[in-house]
Structures are given as C-alpha cells and as structure tokens.
Design a protein around this motif. Structure first.
Motif, PDB file in Angstrom:
ATOM      1  N   ALA A   1      78.678 -32.698 -11.359  1.00  0.00           N
ATOM      2  CA  ALA A   1      78.776 -32.650 -12.673  1.00  0.00           C
ATOM      3  C   ALA A   1      78.316 -31.274 -12.967  1.00  0.00           C
ATOM      4  O   ALA A   1      78.129 -30.330 -11.993  1.00  0.00           O
ATOM      5  CB  ALA A   1      77.068 -33.316 -13.412  1.00  0.00           C
TER       6      ALA A   1
ATOM      7  N   MET B   1      78.382 -39.590 -16.270  1.00  0.00           N
ATOM      8  CA  MET B   1      78.531 -40.390 -15.602  1.00  0.00           C
ATOM      9  C   MET B   1      78.386 -41.930 -15.892  1.00  0.00           C
ATOM     10  O   MET B   1      79.273 -42.689 -15.550  1.00  0.00           O
ATOM     11  CB  MET B   1      77.462 -39.809 -14.349  1.00  0.00           C
ATOM     12  CG  MET B   1      77.917 -38.598 -13.736  1.00  0.00           C
ATOM     13  SD  MET B   1      76.121 -39.176 -12.465  1.00  0.00           S
ATOM     14  CE  MET B   1      76.142 -40.166 -11.345  1.00  0.00           C
TER      15      MET B   1
ATOM     16  N   SER C   1      81.172 -44.362 -17.205  1.00  0.00           N
ATOM     17  CA  SER C   1      80.969 -45.904 -15.813  1.00  0.00           C
ATOM     18  C   SER C   1      81.234 -47.047 -17.623  1.00  0.00           C
ATOM     19  O   SER C   1      81.981 -47.657 -16.238  1.00  0.00           O
ATOM     20  CB  SER C   1      80.176 -46.024 -15.306  1.00  0.00           C
ATOM     21  OG  SER C   1      80.171 -45.251 -14.486  1.00  0.00           O
TER      22      SER C   1
ATOM     23  N   THR D   1      81.705 -38.564  -7.901  1.00  0.00           N
ATOM     24  CA  THR D   1      82.411 -39.932  -6.511  1.00  0.00           C
ATOM     25  C   THR D   1      81.513 -40.972  -7.836  1.00  0.00           C
ATOM     26  O   THR D   1      81.709 -42.069  -6.796  1.00  0.00           O
ATOM     27  CB  THR D   1      81.440 -39.309  -5.492  1.00  0.00           C
ATOM     28  OG1 THR D   1      82.784 -37.658  -5.480  1.00  0.00           O
ATOM     29  CG2 THR D   1      81.973 -40.265  -4.570  1.00  0.00           C
ATOM     30  N   ALA D   2      79.932 -40.210  -7.950  1.00  0.00           N
ATOM     31  CA  ALA D   2      79.060 -41.966  -8.061  1.00  0.00           C
ATOM     32  C   ALA D   2      78.990 -42.516  -9.832  1.00  0.00           C
ATOM     33  O   ALA D   2      78.626 -42.795 -10.374  1.00  0.00           O
ATOM     34  CB  ALA D   2      77.860 -41.226  -7.995  1.00  0.00           C
ATOM     35  N   SER D   3      80.651 -42.245 -10.217  1.00  0.00           N
ATOM     36  CA  SER D   3      81.177 -42.219 -10.919  1.00  0.00           C
ATOM     37  C   SER D   3      82.484 -43.115 -11.117  1.00  0.00           C
ATOM     38  O   SER D   3      82.420 -44.077 -10.305  1.00  0.00           O
ATOM     39  CB  SER D   3      80.620 -41.642 -12.818  1.00  0.00           C
ATOM     40  OG  SER D   3      81.391 -40.495 -12.625  1.00  0.00           O
TER      41      SER D   3
ATOM     42  N   THR E   1      85.195 -44.076  -7.873  1.00  0.00           N
ATOM     43  CA  THR E   1      85.005 -45.124  -7.096  1.00  0.00           C
ATOM     44  C   THR E   1      84.530 -46.296  -7.669  1.00  0.00           C
ATOM     45  O   THR E   1      85.086 -47.601  -6.826  1.00  0.00           O
ATOM     46  CB  THR E   1      83.567 -44.764  -6.174  1.00  0.00           C
ATOM     47  OG1 THR E   1      82.701 -44.497  -7.123  1.00  0.00           O
ATOM     48  CG2 THR E   1      83.445 -43.480  -5.109  1.00  0.00           C
ATOM     49  N   LEU E   2      84.852 -46.707  -8.984  1.00  0.00           N
ATOM     50  CA  LEU E   2      85.432 -48.008  -9.778  1.00  0.00           C
ATOM     51  C   LEU E   2      86.366 -48.283  -9.929  1.00  0.00           C
ATOM     52  O   LEU E   2      86.483 -49.624 -10.954  1.00  0.00           O
ATOM     53  CB  LEU E   2      84.669 -47.723 -11.423  1.00  0.00           C
ATOM     54  CG  LEU E   2      82.320 -47.474 -10.701  1.00  0.00           C
ATOM     55  CD1 LEU E   2      82.224 -46.796 -11.921  1.00  0.00           C
ATOM     56  CD2 LEU E   2      82.134 -48.005 -10.686  1.00  0.00           C
TER      57      LEU E   2
ATOM     58  N   CYS F   1      82.482 -36.897  -1.288  1.00  0.00           N
ATOM     59  CA  CYS F   1      80.858 -38.061  -1.067  1.00  0.00           C
ATOM     60  C   CYS F   1      80.029 -37.545  -2.003  1.00  0.00           C
ATOM     61  O   CYS F   1      80.794 -37.189  -2.920  1.00  0.00           O
ATOM     62  CB  CYS F   1      80.872 -36.148   0.104  1.00  0.00           C
ATOM     63  SG  CYS F   1      80.603 -34.605  -0.851  1.00  0.00           S
ATOM     64  N   PHE F   2      78.962 -38.327  -1.866  1.00  0.00           N
ATOM     65  CA  PHE F   2      78.107 -38.101  -2.955  1.00  0.00           C
ATOM     66  C   PHE F   2      77.197 -36.723  -2.649  1.00  0.00           C
ATOM     67  O   PHE F   2      77.621 -35.315  -3.396  1.00  0.00           O
ATOM     68  CB  PHE F   2      76.894 -39.427  -3.271  1.00  0.00           C
ATOM     69  CG  PHE F   2      76.243 -39.003  -4.116  1.00  0.00           C
ATOM     70  CD1 PHE F   2      76.933 -38.646  -5.324  1.00  0.00           C
ATOM     71  CD2 PHE F   2      74.942 -38.416  -4.232  1.00  0.00           C
ATOM     72  CE1 PHE F   2      75.693 -38.584  -6.736  1.00  0.00           C
ATOM     73  CE2 PHE F   2      73.559 -38.716  -4.978  1.00  0.00           C
ATOM     74  CZ  PHE F   2      74.159 -38.615  -5.603  1.00  0.00           C
ATOM     75  N   ALA F   3      76.806 -36.892  -1.869  1.00  0.00           N
ATOM     76  CA  ALA F   3      76.314 -35.492  -1.319  1.00  0.00           C
ATOM     77  C   ALA F   3      76.778 -34.775   0.058  1.00  0.00           C
ATOM     78  O   ALA F   3      77.625 -35.073   0.836  1.00  0.00           O
ATOM     79  CB  ALA F   3      74.689 -35.823  -0.088  1.00  0.00           C
TER      80      ALA F   3
ATOM     81  N   GLN G   1      82.846 -37.562   6.002  1.00  0.00           N
ATOM     82  CA  GLN G   1      83.168 -37.440   4.858  1.00  0.00           C
ATOM     83  C   GLN G   1      84.653 -36.810   4.523  1.00  0.00           C
ATOM     84  O   GLN G   1      84.571 -36.983   3.218  1.00  0.00           O
ATOM     85  CB  GLN G   1      82.123 -36.727   3.868  1.00  0.00           C
ATOM     86  CG  GLN G   1      80.743 -36.865   4.370  1.00  0.00           C
ATOM     87  CD  GLN G   1      79.686 -35.913   3.495  1.00  0.00           C
ATOM     88  OE1 GLN G   1      79.982 -34.343   3.859  1.00  0.00           O
ATOM     89  NE2 GLN G   1      79.063 -36.899   2.608  1.00  0.00           N
TER      90      GLN G   1
ATOM     91  N   LEU H   1      85.793 -47.940   2.289  1.00  0.00           N
ATOM     92  CA  LEU H   1      85.342 -46.744   1.304  1.00  0.00           C
ATOM     93  C   LEU H   1      86.035 -46.890   0.359  1.00  0.00           C
ATOM     94  O   LEU H   1      86.643 -46.563  -0.789  1.00  0.00           O
ATOM     95  CB  LEU H   1      84.139 -46.225   1.747  1.00  0.00           C
ATOM     96  CG  LEU H   1      82.884 -46.091   2.146  1.00  0.00           C
ATOM     97  CD1 LEU H   1      82.362 -44.904   2.413  1.00  0.00           C
ATOM     98  CD2 LEU H   1      81.891 -47.440   0.952  1.00  0.00           C
TER      99      LEU H   1
END
Ligand SMILES: [Zn+2]
Lengths: 279, 316
Positions: free
Chosen positions: A165, A177, A181, A207-209, A212-213, A226-228, A246, A256
């Motif tokens: 972000a 995000m 999404s 990655t967190a939106s 990975t969807l 990765c996320f973190a 990762q 994944l």
C-alpha cells in the motif's frame, strides 16, 4: 543408498577475462555472470546462466505477452497529494519524479487486447513507479478494468509487482484493498475468469487483496511473494529466515499458487488457460 | 503511579489518587475539598484531552488499561456464546468469534482480542492474528449470512502477525479472502474500531456497511513507528509520522473512510468501562435498527458503492 557420489564433479570455471565496454554487457544480479546485452534482451531479461528473471518494465511485459494492437484505457487518472504528505520529499515531488522516470502517470497501466488471440483486459503494475505501491489510482484503475471485463464479457489478467500500500495516501491506500477486492468479488459473481501473474516482488497490501484472489494464480520463478516482508519477520522472530523462504517455489509447495511458469512460456500458458477456461 | 499511565496523563492520575484518598474521610471540610478537586479534575481532563496530538491518541488507543473486547462483551450484550476454530488447523485466540444477544436479537461477533497483561497478551498473541484467525472469522461470516443475523466486528490489533508459519499458511490470501467475502456478504455488517486499527490485519474484519470509531482510536495503513523507520529511516520521528498519516477518528471521518465517531468517557475509555460500553451500544443499536430495514440487494449495492467511491485522484 544414502549417499551417492555425483558422476561429475562441479569445477568452478575460471573467471572469464573479458573487456566490458560500457553498455555492451549486463551483469546478472543473481549469479554475477556477465551477459552480452543482445542475448540478455533476446532471453527476455532472463539470465541464461542461472534462470534469474530480472525485472521487466511494464511496456516490455506488454510487448512480451499481448498480441499486437493493444489499447490502453483510463490512462489519464492521476494521483493527488490530498494529505500534504511530506517525508524526506513531498508526495507531489515523489509523484513528479516517478512520472519522469517511468513515463507513466502511476504504478499501473490497464489495456484491452488479446493474448494468443483470446480477448482480455490486462493490468500491468509498474514497480519502477514508487515501488508499484497501491494508492487511489491503482484502486480506481483496477475497479474500472473489472467494470470493462463485465461489460465486454472478457477475462481479466493482472501482472502484479508491488511493495504494498502507498503510505503517502494514509488509510485511504488501505481502503484500496477493500475496493479492489470488492471489484474482484463482482467479477467472480459474473462468472468471468481472473488470472493473476505474480512477478518480483509481490508484497503487502497487493498480496492481501487482488493478487491472491484470482481464479488461477501463476508466478514467475523465484519471485518474492509475501504479506509481511522478510525483514519485518526477521525483526519479529529475531532469527534469519531460511533460503528460499517466501519465494515462488516455497509458495507452490505450500499450496498457495497454481503454477510457476518461466517467462518464455508465459504467453502460451496464459493463452491455453484462457482457452480452457473460457473460450 | 497507576499502571500504564501515559506521560500526559500523569497530572490527571495524580489528582484522581488525591480524590480517592479523600473519599475515605467524611468530614465536611474534606467533602468540600473533594468537590473542589473533582471540579479541577474535570477541567484538567478537558484541557488535556481537547488538544491531544495524533501520537497521544495512538498511545491512548494502545493504553494498557484500555477496555478490550472481553471487557465490552458482558457490558454491551446480554448473552454470549463463543464459537471456536477455523475447521482447518486451529483456533486463533487473537480473534474472538461468537453469538450474542443485543436488545433481544441475535448478532454475530468477530473481534480482535489483545489482552491486558503479559499472560493474556501472550495467550492471544497481542491481538495479532494468524491465517487461522481470519479463516475462523470467514467461517463465522458465512454462518451469520446463512442464518440471516447481523455481524458486529470490533477492531483492535497492531496488525496481522508477521511470522514464518503465518506466511506459509497464506496470510495475504486469508486477509484478501475476508475482504472478498465481506464485500458481498448478504447480511448487515457494522465494524467498530475500539483501539488500534493496524493495517490489513484490521481491515480483514473491517469491510462493513457502517464503520464506527471510538474517539481516541486510530486506524492506519502502517504504524507510526513503521512509517518513521521506512520513510525517514529514523524511529525518533514517530510523532511526526503519526500526524502525517492522518490516522485519528476525526481525520478519517473527514476523509469519509469512517461513518461516525463514538465519543469516549472523559479522560478516555479506560477511565470508565461501563460508560464506554453504553456509548458503543447506543450508537451500534441505532445503526443496526436502520440497516435491518434495508433489503439485502439494496444493502449490498450501497456497500459496494461506498467502497467504489473510496479514493482521491484527478482525471486529466
Ligand atoms: Zn544469473
């Protein structure tokens, strides 16, 4: 038979003594090998020695993947410094610098075109533009790309490369995000395929939106996904992370990803997937 | 010294201690003195709290005595049945889920749990969920949808846990999936930031028809410490980073990222748990009653439009 001697011993080759006139050779970031520039480009910036996939610019990616006759849309959407965000530089200055450096207005371009003859809407993230960070513009362009997919009934392909972000837009960047999404959820509901291709690196809020969807998730070899980030994790747990953690191969093993596809096979693979899923 | 007292709170806490010590004596003279001190106390709080900086609010949001969800549940709801586990690998204690009764109706609860002292902090990993926490939340979301019950989420986390196993199990996907599910979930959702809203780890239970925030809560894309370390390479500039990030409830209401600010008791939620809980209950009840009367397709369209409108940009 627990241990078996290899039939051939690997002997390190003596370092080639070659002249390196400025601009003729490129040194591989991974193995350090010097590659003739023409070969480097002919191999689509993949090291012929170690298979390292160097970062590809958004335009080069387009050229490599899309058929001729690509049309960019929504190219006029621009970021604004609505928080007056200043760190060592102001956000406005950072935007201006990135625009000069890349020739893009923000960290994503969206296009209509086809891959192996199959129509798609594609989004290509540009890591060179402020680390491919997601702010309001990326959120809006992905939302509009999804609308276009639904309107025209064509699949979506997004090539990801992002540091996450965009801090300079504060909590509004976090909301992108949610926005992206929600768009992907609408696309999914409409029964239209979405393929995401993770390229180096894909991290944080991306990655967190939307990254990975996807219905099908593909990665290039050895990509950091990765996320973190590794540094944050190392600081948290106070130890060094294992080699390959990762990376694409690690994510595939952990279920994944759908597949890892080398760059030179990417276009064919995408074409095949589009055909089997939707055409 | 009271546990966890913040530097700017010290005069308040000192006065509070003096008032408390007077309350044991009951002569007319001390009563008058106590009344006088009480007045001073209220004025002092008013003075200090009317000009809190974003960093001070961040400290309040993380206050060790700040009520967390397990303090609020018995004060807001009549009954609560906790539900455990993601049905895949575990039960993440950083996210509490369950069913509760609010004004004689069933609601589902999904909330971060931070803990308040070392043993409880450790038990719930300081409110930093792993993928199994988000997947437990996802399971509860679907359950609420199936039985047509509203969902109330309560946000209070420094962020999703940055660990090896969390990454192996797909932390990013777990968060993304919840954003995906919540954006189209066929039941009303109200999210309330009660403490710290730490980035994607907070948002993963924060996509909602109405997003509410306690007066001294914060909600940010990155912690002020993290932001200072990345942008200035200097952790001592945390206060500056907190201001620059625009993470307070007031900032976020102006940006239309949240819908309403819930006022806190004088001196912060940690000074009066009951009052804080009643204030939350009142605002949530009001929103819930309105949302219940909207039919589901219209509700979903409104939720979708709300998030589609988020963003600031110009079109050339
Ligand atoms: Zn190489």
């Amino acid at each position: 038979m627990l241990f078996r001697k290899p039939k051939y011993a690997t002997i390190p080759l003596p370092k080639k003594k070659i002249e390196t006139p400025e601009g003729l050779w490129i040194k591989c970031d991974e193995c350090g090998e010097l590659i003739y520039k023409k070969d480097w480009h002919a191999s689509q910036m993949v090291c012929p020695e170690c298979n390292y996939h160097a970062r590809l610019g958004a335009k080069e990616r387009l050229q490599l993947i899309m058929d001729e006759g690509v049309e960019e849309f929504n190219q006029g959407i621009k970021s604004v410094d609505f928080l007056g965000f200043i760190d060592s530089k102001s956000y406005s200055q950072r935007l201006e610098d990135a625009q000069k450096k890349t020739g893009f207005l923000d960290a994503i371009i969206t296009v209509k075109g086809s891959i192996q003859g199959y129509r798609v809407v594609a989004g290509i993230l540009c890591f060179d533009f402020m680390g491919g960070s997601m702010g309001s513009v990326m959120g809006e362009k992905i939302a509009l790309a999804v609308n276009e997919c639904i309107k025209e009934n064509v699949p979506l392909v997004i090539f990801c490369a992002s540091g996450g972000a965009r801090m300079q837009e504060g909590t509004m960047s976090l909301m992108q995000m949610a926005k992206t999404s929600a768009s992907i959820a609408r696309l999914s509901e409409a029964g239209i395929p979405y393929i995401s291709v993770l390229t180096h690196p894909t991290t944080g809020g991306v990655t967190a939106s939307f990254a990975t969807l996807a219905d099908i998730i593909i990665a290039e070899p050895k990509v950091l996904i990765c996320f973190a980030g590794p540094r944050v994790i190392e600081q948290t747990i106070g130890q060094k992370l294992p080699e390959g953690f990762q990376r694409s191969e690690f994510l595939l093993k952990h279920g994944l990803l759908d597949m890892i596809v080398p760059r030179k096979e990417m276009k064919d693979t995408l074409g095949n997937i589009l055909k089997m899923l939707y055409y | 010294m009271i546990t966890g007292s913040l530097p700017f709170e010290t005069p308040i806490d000192e006065l509070e201690e003096r008032i408390n010590s007077l309350s044991t004596v009951s002569s007319e003279k001390t009563k008058e003195e106590a009344r006088q001190l009480q007045k001073e106390y209220e004025e002092l709080i008013q003075r200090i709290f009317s000009s809190l900086t974003p960093w001070q609010k961040t400290q309040l949001a993380r206050h060790i005595r700040r009520p967390c969800i397990l303090d609020y549940i018995p004060r807001i709801f009549d009954e609560f049945i906790e539900l455990h586990g993601d049905r895949l690998i575990g039960d993440d204690r950083a996210i509490i889920t369950g069913m509760a009764r609010l004004n004689d109706e069933t609601v589902f609860i999904i909330a971060h749990q931070k803990g308040k002292d070392t043993p409880t902090n450790i038990a719930c990993n300081f409110g930093m969920p792993n993928p199994e926490g988000y997947r437990k939340a996802a399971r509860i979301m679907r359950l609420a949808e199936r039985f047509k019950k509203p969902i109330l989420t309560f946000i209070d986390t420094p962020g999703a846990y940055p660990g090896i196993e969390a990454e192996e199990k797909g932390q990013g996907e777990a968060i993304a999936r919840n954003l995906f599910i919540l954006s189209g979930l066929k039941t009303p959702v109200i999210a309330t930031v009660i403490g710290e809203g730490g980035s994607g780890g907070a948002l993963a239970i924060g996509v909602a028809d109405k997003v509410l925030m306690l007066e001294n809560a914060v909600y940010s894309v990155i912690s002020p410490e993290g932001c200072a370390a990345i942008l200035w390479k200097d952790r001592s500039r945390t206060e500056e980073a907190a201001a620059t990030l625009h993470l307070t409830a007031k900032d976020l209401l102006e940006l239309q990222i949240i819908d309403e600010i819930i006022p806190e008791p004088a001196g912060g939620a940690h000074r009066n748990y009951d009052e804080a809980a009643q204030k939350i209950k009142k605002v949530i009840t009001r929103h819930l009653n309105k949302l219940k009367n909207i039919d589901i397709p219209a509700l979903l369209e409104k939720r979708y439009e709300k998030y589609q409108k988020m963003g600031k940009f110009i079109v050339e």
